[in-house]
Design a protein around this motif. Structure first.
Motif: not given
Length: 142
Positions: A82-88
């Motif tokens: 399981v994976h995901g991403f964000t740009n903070r």
């Protein structure tokens, strides 16, 4: 194949796809605008994914662990994880995404773009159906 596939705060540009590599790889640049995030964390069991940072910094959550990805750095996402991403960050972040073997292609992203830019809030059931049809399995809610 369109030059740029854009939906919300994400832009993708395919360099190679399953269609022109005989199913060997899908390779695309992905730009995440500030506050961009993966709409639905997921896993896939038909391909592995390597992400290489080109500019800016994105944060990837892979198997529950967060990693910042900057230029010249990479992460490997084995199938089934399981994976995901964000740009903070306050600026865009661009990465090169390599899916091996190439089984996804740009069509999935074009369909998701339509669902996410329909003007109304996206329909979670339609998003899930599209994901499953292309081999992406939404992660169970935490």
């Amino acid at each position: 194949m369109p030059d740029i596939i854009s939906f919300g705060t994400l832009q993708l540009r395919f360099l190679h796809s399953k269609d022109d590599t005989g199913g060997s790889v899908d390779i695309f640049e992905m730009t995440l605008q500030p506050n961009a995030r993966m709409p639905i964390p997921h896993y896939h069991d038909r391909w592995d994914e390597t992400i290489y940072g080109l500019s800016g910094v994105s944060t990837w959550t892979i198997d529950g662990k967060q990693s910042d990805l900057g230029p010249g750095e990479s992460v490997f996402i084995k199938r089934g994880i399981v994976h995901g991403f964000t740009n903070r960050s306050t600026g865009p972040a661009t990465c090169l995404c390599i899916l091996s073997p190439g089984v996804l292609g740009p069509q999935y992203f074009m369909e998701m773009a339509v669902l996410l830019s329909a003007g109304a809030p996206p329909d979670p059931a339609k998003m899930k159906e599209t994901m499953l049809r292309y081999g992406l399995v939404p992660a169970p809610a935490a």
